[in-house]
Design an enzyme around this catalytic site. Sequence first.
Site, PDB file in Angstrom:
ATOM      1  N   GLY A 202     107.668  26.768  59.280  1.00 57.10           N
ATOM      2  CA  GLY A 202     107.110  25.649  58.526  1.00 57.10           C
ATOM      3  C   GLY A 202     107.303  25.827  57.040  1.00 57.10           C
TER       4      GLY A 202
ATOM      5  N   GLY B 191     105.735  24.090  53.370  1.00 56.44           N
ATOM      6  CA  GLY B 191     104.810  23.121  52.781  1.00 56.44           C
ATOM      7  C   GLY B 191     104.815  23.266  51.292  1.00 56.44           C
TER       8      GLY B 191
ATOM      9  CB  ALA C 285     100.813  26.054  49.220  1.00 59.75           C
TER      10      ALA C 285
ATOM     11  CB  ILE D 173     108.302  29.590  53.339  1.00 59.06           C
ATOM     12  CG1 ILE D 173     108.967  28.832  52.197  1.00 59.06           C
ATOM     13  CG2 ILE D 173     109.168  29.631  54.567  1.00 59.06           C
ATOM     14  CD1 ILE D 173     110.231  29.492  51.700  1.00 59.06           C
ATOM     15  CB  VAL D 174     104.555  29.230  57.722  1.00 60.48           C
ATOM     16  CG1 VAL D 174     103.775  30.085  58.699  1.00 60.48           C
ATOM     17  CG2 VAL D 174     103.613  28.531  56.769  1.00 60.48           C
TER      18      VAL D 174
ATOM     19  CE  LYS E 108     100.833  28.414  53.270  1.00 59.30           C
ATOM     20  NZ  LYS E 108     100.083  27.310  53.758  1.00 59.30           N
TER      21      LYS E 108
ATOM     22  CG  ASP F 228      95.853  20.615  51.765  1.00 61.31           C
ATOM     23  OD1 ASP F 228      95.859  19.378  51.955  1.00 61.31           O
ATOM     24  OD2 ASP F 228      96.886  21.296  51.714  1.00 61.31           O
TER      25      ASP F 228
END
Length: 994
Positions: free
Chosen positions: A704, A706, A708, A710-711, A725, A822
């Site tokens: 993923g 986002g 904030a 990268i996962v 993360k 969030d």
Amino acid sequence: MSKLIATNLLLLFVCHLHLIVISHAFSDLEVLMFLKASLIGPGGAGLDDWDDSKTGGDGGGSLHCSFSGVTCDDNSRVTSLNITSVPLFGTIAPEIGLLDKLVNLSLVADNLTGPIPPEMSKLTSLRIVYLSHNDFKGVLNGELVMKMAELEVFDCYDNSLTGLLPTEFVKLPKLRTLNLGGNFFYGSIPEEYAEFQTLEILLLFGNGLSGRIPPGLGRLRNLQNLSLGYYNKYDGGIPPEFGSLSNLRHLDLGGCNLTGEIPATLGKLKQMDTLFLQENNLTGLLPVEFSGCICLMSFDVSLNNLTGEIPMEYSALKNLTLLNLFHNRFHGPVPSYVGDLPNLEVLQIWENEFTFELPENLGSNGRLKQLDISSNHITGMIPRDLCKGGKLEMLILMKNFLLGPIPEKLGECKSLIEFRAMRNFLNGTIPAGMFNLPSLDMIELTDNYLTGDLPQEIGNVKLGSLILSNNRITGNIPPAIGNLKELQTLSLDMNQLVGGMPEEISNLKKLSVLNLEGNGLTGEIPVFLSQCSKLTNLDLSRNNLHGVIPRELTTLQVLNALNLSRNQLTGEIPGELGLMNGLTSLDLSYNDFTGVRPTDGLLKFFPNRSFEGNPNLCPPHARICASASNSGHGSRSGLMTTTSKIVIALVALLTVLLIFACVWMKIRLRNFEKSRAWKLTPFQKLEFNTEDVLECLKEENIIGKGGAGIVYRGSMPAGVEVAIKRLIGHSAGQRDHGFTAEIQTLGKIRHRHIVRLLGYLCNKDTNLLLYEYMSNGSLGEILHGNKGAHLQWESRYRIAVEAAKGLCYLHHDCSPSIIHRDVKSNNILLDSDYEAHVADFGLAKFFHNNGASECMSSIAGSYGYIAPEYAYTLKIDQKSDVYSFGVVLLELITGRKPVGEFGEGVDIVMWVRNTMSELSKPSDAASVLAILDSRLTQYPLASAVNLFKIAMMCVEDESSARPTMRAVVHMLTSSPLQIAGAGAGAAEVQPNLL
Ligand SMILES: *[C@@H]1O[C@H](CO)[C@@H](O)[C@H](O)[C@H]1NC(C)=O
Ligand SMILES: *[C@@H]1O[C@H](CO)[C@@H](O)[C@H](O)[C@H]1NC(C)=O
């Protein structure tokens, strides 16, 4: 044309004739046998004695009059059919229309289904119809009752009937009770309902009604009981005309979206004993005129936006037994006359802004059962007589400014079940009697200034939690503590206790948490603690304990946190600790342990931090360990006197020193390299190391990306999966902004519905957060992907409840409270069982260094989820999270994304509101059906309506109108099907229903 009419007429005539023929052809016995055949549905049982085999079937007998639930007249015609609580599961057959002498039809709680047959309209003798607590479906057509001129009671409470409210009831000249509650009726309450002549009870609560409440209802002069709330959602407020209902005793308008002020005219209702207006959006003051309602016993206006003070004039309400004012904005004092109310049993005023002292004589009426004043600004002493009558069960005083001692008399309050007073300024000694109360389950007095010793006499009582953290309690832990056989939590941390732990603690077989941190306890760690086999949490840190860790402690099978830090413990650390499978947190730092640090089993995974501050503890695998050989002093001989022996000894010593120096240098060097590169901060036992994590940071592992970070997905050697993360736009090299401290806080959070932060790994320019891996990804991905159809209603509802619980924990149970910032479906992750876990909380505020476009998404949530107030205040609080959560609920209901599907500038909230406003017959049920995800194949409408209603409360524009997450959890979990349980009001109505 005329031919056609003639044919139709003929047909009609034939049908009519046919019916007449039938009615003459079947006896009541035969009709009952028809009924039985259809009443008993698949899986149904009962009516066993309805058996016609004993007659020749001639129909002339009276055999059927002895069937259970059947009553006949002199001619053996059935006049009453009363079948209650028999699991039938079938339907009512149309033949019921043939029982034309029927006066009383009561089919209550028989799990019946199907429509109410239109043939019942022929039962013109009916006086009483009870069909409550079944599952009758379909539209209730008013023609059904048009000819029932004798009808007095019609009750179909708690079914699945729908349609507009029938107006035909108004024409029935004798109708006294009309209960259409707990169904799915929609539309407005008909204006015609103002024309009832004889009606005494009108119950319409728990439907999907909307529109304005007709002011004309104020003309129903005989009305005694009016209940219109719960699940209905009206426009506007309470009609002032209700002040003319001069016979009204019971008015329940709870939970139905009422706005505006409470009309002063209600003060004219001299007979009224119950007024429930809770859970609305009422504003303004409490009308002074209510002082005229001298019969008032139950008065509930909780969960509104009312302000002002409690009027002095209410001193006239001498009959008050229940006064619920919680969660409003009341201020001023609790007037002293409240203490004089002779019948007061329940006083709940939590979450307001009350100040001053409580009435000194509160409770002296001898009837007080519940008192909750939490979260106000109340000062002064705890009134002395709260339990004077021996009825007090709940005493909750948390988060106020109460002073002085806990009244000695509370120690005699045998009825007390729960006593909580954390965060006040209480001092003095805890009344000794408190430890002998037979019903008391919980004492929680954290963060006060209580002093004195614990009593030497403690009864063999039910106490489950004794939490006295952070006070100034002195003396020994009394041996009698062992009498508390039901005790599960014993937290005496941060006090001034001294002496040893009494052996009687080993009697506490249910003890799960034992926290004695930060006292002055002395002696050794007792071996007998190993007999408390349910211990999960043992904290003896920051005391003066000495001696060794007893090996027996390692037999505690379920222990998962052990903190013995900051004592004077000595000896070697038992390697068996590493074999305790549940142990996830271990702190042995700042003691005086010796020998080599063991690495048995799990021990090798605990960080150095767990062992630091033990100057004589050798690092793992140290070949030569001075402290270890010292500890073996028993075998040392003192007889070595020859020079050769001295030389040998010196050489040996030098060698040892050399090797030791080398090892030391090597360790230093390695640590130095490591610290320059990466620093791992684990928040629990980790079965992997830095290298394992770094190896996973590869392109192909990305799961993923986002705003904030990268996962990555990481498979660790021991088979553990983690999510890594990598944060962008923030690094330890830049100013920290409290980031590290925040991470530490987040690492401590443990909740079933929150993704656990396992650890934190950083170097000069990268931050990696290590999380539990959630194999089913995010709710957002699933819901908005092609797997969305697999997520059926039950799972969606469950996910809503679980996520709400997680958020509720962050808001209300963490200290300091944590705002997520969030909340979105992509931050609700699902584990392998599709259980929901809230992820990524509390971080968003650290990402202000990102590009402008991401600024919004990182500071206060993501587009489509942002509460409207953010636009003009740039501030967020818990209620902003609630808004975002409401959006997630709407996603669950509609299966749609919050933005992007509805056209330029339209988000899901606007879309839902627009869709609702376009409905020709607006109601919650109709709204839900209009927006419901078409991929849902099965859903209980009541449950969908409930979720929808909660979602719409959460997305209110006005942040103060949104419920707290605690309220959301409450509303989600009080089952929508049990409408009677929806509020105190409905429960009160129950006795009238049957
Ligand atoms: C029906 O029968 C029950 C007892 O089985 C009784 O309590 C109830 O009052 C009866 N109801 C009516 C309306 O006759
Ligand atoms: C039958 O109905 C009653 C009440 O209406 C309900 O409590 C019960 O669970 C139902 N039984 C079954 C097996 O569905």
